[in-house]
Design a protein around this motif. Structure first.
Motif, short mmCIF file in Angstrom:
data_model
loop_
_atom_site.label_atom_id
_atom_site.label_comp_id
_atom_site.label_asym_id
_atom_site.label_seq_id
_atom_site.Cartn_x
_atom_site.Cartn_y
_atom_site.Cartn_z
N UNK A 453 47.41 69.95 49.20
CA UNK A 453 48.60 70.03 48.33
C UNK A 453 48.17 69.93 46.87
N UNK A 454 48.74 70.79 46.04
CA UNK A 454 48.43 70.74 44.61
C UNK A 454 49.00 69.47 44.01
N UNK A 455 48.10 68.62 43.52
CA UNK A 455 48.51 67.32 42.98
C UNK A 455 48.68 67.39 41.47
N UNK A 456 47.77 68.09 40.79
CA UNK A 456 47.83 68.19 39.33
C UNK A 456 47.30 69.56 38.90
N UNK A 457 47.83 70.01 37.76
CA UNK A 457 47.27 71.20 37.10
C UNK A 457 47.09 70.85 35.62
N UNK A 469 44.88 72.38 22.26
CA UNK A 469 46.12 72.37 23.04
C UNK A 469 45.77 71.94 24.46
N UNK A 470 46.69 71.22 25.10
CA UNK A 470 46.45 70.83 26.49
C UNK A 470 47.78 70.55 27.18
N UNK A 471 47.76 70.75 28.51
CA UNK A 471 48.96 70.49 29.32
C UNK A 471 48.55 69.78 30.60
N UNK A 472 49.46 69.05 31.19
CA UNK A 472 49.30 68.44 32.51
C UNK A 472 50.58 68.67 33.28
N UNK A 475 53.40 70.26 31.21
CA UNK A 475 53.92 69.56 30.05
C UNK A 475 52.80 69.30 29.04
N UNK A 476 53.11 69.48 27.77
CA UNK A 476 52.12 69.27 26.72
C UNK A 476 51.74 67.80 26.64
N UNK A 477 50.42 67.56 26.55
CA UNK A 477 49.95 66.18 26.38
C UNK A 477 49.10 66.12 25.11
N UNK A 478 48.83 64.90 24.63
CA UNK A 478 48.10 64.72 23.38
C UNK A 478 46.61 64.97 23.58
#
Length: 504
Positions: A453-457, A469-472, A475-478
């Motif tokens: 199962x996909x847990x995180x992207x 730029x980054x996302x998790x 959603x945009x993260x710092x």
């Protein structure tokens, strides 16, 4: 020999079969033993067309129970090249045809010393690509075999064991067989300590004297009915009286026996193995020099004597068939020795390829319509699920898929700049694509899976090695959060796989 025999031929063969059970006397001459055995088995196949003999379910996958075929469907013909094997191949085909003609009559499956009602469903004659499946092999459940499929007649009888697999028996018979036979209880002998339960001493001495060899191992494995004994016996050293192997004149042989004891009568079936002066005897790969004997799955008292359903399991194979006491001999009729191929990769069918290509095109129609995915490979993000990597002929473009319950999910897309690697830690499996995003920029995508199962992207765009730029999970993260996420990732290894070209 044709399957429908002339009356004169039937009479001639039947004359060779004496009506004997455990009380049979006499012994067929050694020079005629092979011919006699062939005649007996041919006669049994012929006479059992109206009372079909037991058959064996080799696979139970929760959807169906399967009698795996062991011979091509077409009747063998003499070709001149291998006529010496014609009778054997025709006999195997005749047995299979006997079953196929009567398959709907097999309505009884032995489970836990009692019979449960089953029903014939259909035959598998083609795989999803329209080809004829293999014979004589036990595949994983996702791979079709040439077979007949059965199911429980009553849904309430379908049960799942404590280990998570469907419970089913192996021996199946017809009503007519049960009416003309009596089921005998088979009780397995488990040693109270590490020492095996010994065979009766008189039988061991008798067999040792007959073969003029020292007994190395012996074991009583089961009792049948009130007083019949079944077990195995292995001799020490080389069996010097073994028949010469015409294909290997230097072969040295070992000898083991499957033993049946009825009162004071001892019957034995020889199993000739290999013998090496340095490594000792062997009958199967990785057997450690110990003979793995046949075990009795079901026993019947028939009109002409004992009829025993047997199995024999080794690391690489599983054999099933019957033992009969006929003409003073313990005759083994092996239906098939199936190769066990349970570690095979799940096949990729034409419909699967079409579906993955469709998902790839739908992901970016404008860009991906110029790419043709021409090959595929299994890769192992984990060993529990089916992961597939498709690529074009240039190895520049590709896509990664997860197959679950016949449904494909597109995970990620490979481009000339973004190349794959994998990571694993703490039960989490990672697929990463990373590479240049042009100029001083780099880009990475990380897909974290747990139990398929996909847990995180996670995504990150860096310029001059600084996260821009980054996302998790969309959603945009710092920048700090992204750096912390990357710091916790395990070391990555390039993903490699062996590809299969797609035949269009």
């Amino acid at each position: 020999m044709q399957n429908k025999m002339k009356p004169v031929a039937i009479a001639a063969l039947s004359a060779l079969v004496l009506t004997m059970g455990c009380n049979s006397k006499g012994k067929t001459e050694a020079s005629n033993e092979k011919d006699s055995m062939v005649a007996v088995i041919d006669s049994i196949i012929e006479e059992n067309d109206t009372t079909p003999m037991p058959m064996f379910l080799m696979r139970c996958d929760g959807q169906s129970m399967q009698v795996l075929y062991w011979s091509p469907l077409e009747e063998p013909q003499k070709s001149g090249d291998d006529d010496e094997y014609f009778e054997e191949s025709h006999q195997r085909w005749a047995l299979q045809e006997m079953f196929r003609r009567n398959k709907a009559q097999y309505t009884n499956m032995l489970m836990d010393d009692k019979f449960v009602k089953i029903k014939y469903v259909d035959e598998v004659l083609k795989d999803p690509d329209g080809n004829t499946p293999s014979i004589g092999e036990v595949h994983r459940t996702e791979i079709p075999s040439l077979c007949a499929r059965f199911d429980f007649a009553n849904a309430k009888d379908r049960k799942i064991s404590e280990y998570g697999y469907y419970e089913c028996g192996t021996v199946i018979v017809t009503d007519s067989y049960l009416k003309s036979r009596r089921l005998l209880a088979v009780k397995y002998k488990e040693p109270e300590s590490e020492a095996p339960v010994p065979l009766p001493d008189f039988a061991v001495k008798q067999l040792a004297k007959k073969y003029g060899m020292e007994v190395q191992r012996q074991q009583l494995t089961a009792t049948i009915g009130d007083s019949i004994v079944w077990g195995t016996l292995q001799f020490k050293g080389e069996y010097k009286n073994a028949p010469k192997d015409p294909y290997d004149k230097d072969r040295r042989s070992a000898l083991a026996l499957d033993v049946l004891i009825c009162g004071d009568k001892v019957y034995a079936h020889e199993d000739i193995g290999y013998y090496d002066e340095e490594y000792g005897p062997s009958w199967n790969a990785d057997d450690g020099g110990e003979y793995v004997g046949c075990y009795i799955m079901a026993a019947f008292e028939g009109p002409k004597g004992l009829e025993l359903c047997f199995g024999r399991d080794a690391p690489e194979s599983s054999a099933v068939g019957m033992f009969y006491v006929r003409s003073g001999q313990l005759i083994q009729h092996t239906y098939e020795t199936y190769h066990n191929l349970v570690d095979e990769e799940i096949p990729v069918w034409k419909k699967d390829i079409a579906e993955m290509r469709r998902l790839y095109l739908a992901d970016d129609p404008a860009e991906n319509k110029r790419v043709t995915l021409t090959k595929y490979a299994h890769f192992y993000l984990d060993y529990k699920h089916n992961w597939i990597w498709m690529r074009d002929s240039t190895n520049q473009h590709g896509a990664f898929f997860l197959q679950q319950n016949d449904k494909f999910t597109l995970i990620a897309v490979e481009t000339p700049r973004l190349k794959p690697s994998t990571m694993e830690a703490d039960g989490i499996d990672y697929l990463q694509l990373s590479g240049s995003a042009g100029g001083p920029s780099t880009y990475r995508q990380v897909f974290a899976f747990k139990d398929g199962r996909l847990k995180e992207r996670f995504t990150a765009l860096s310029i001059y090695d600084e996260i821009d730029e980054s996302t998790l999970n969309g959603k945009t993260i710092s920048k700090e959060q992204a750096e912390e996420y990357i710091a916790k990732l395990p070391a990555a290894e390039p993903l490699t796989a062996y590809f299969t070209e797609i035949e269009e």
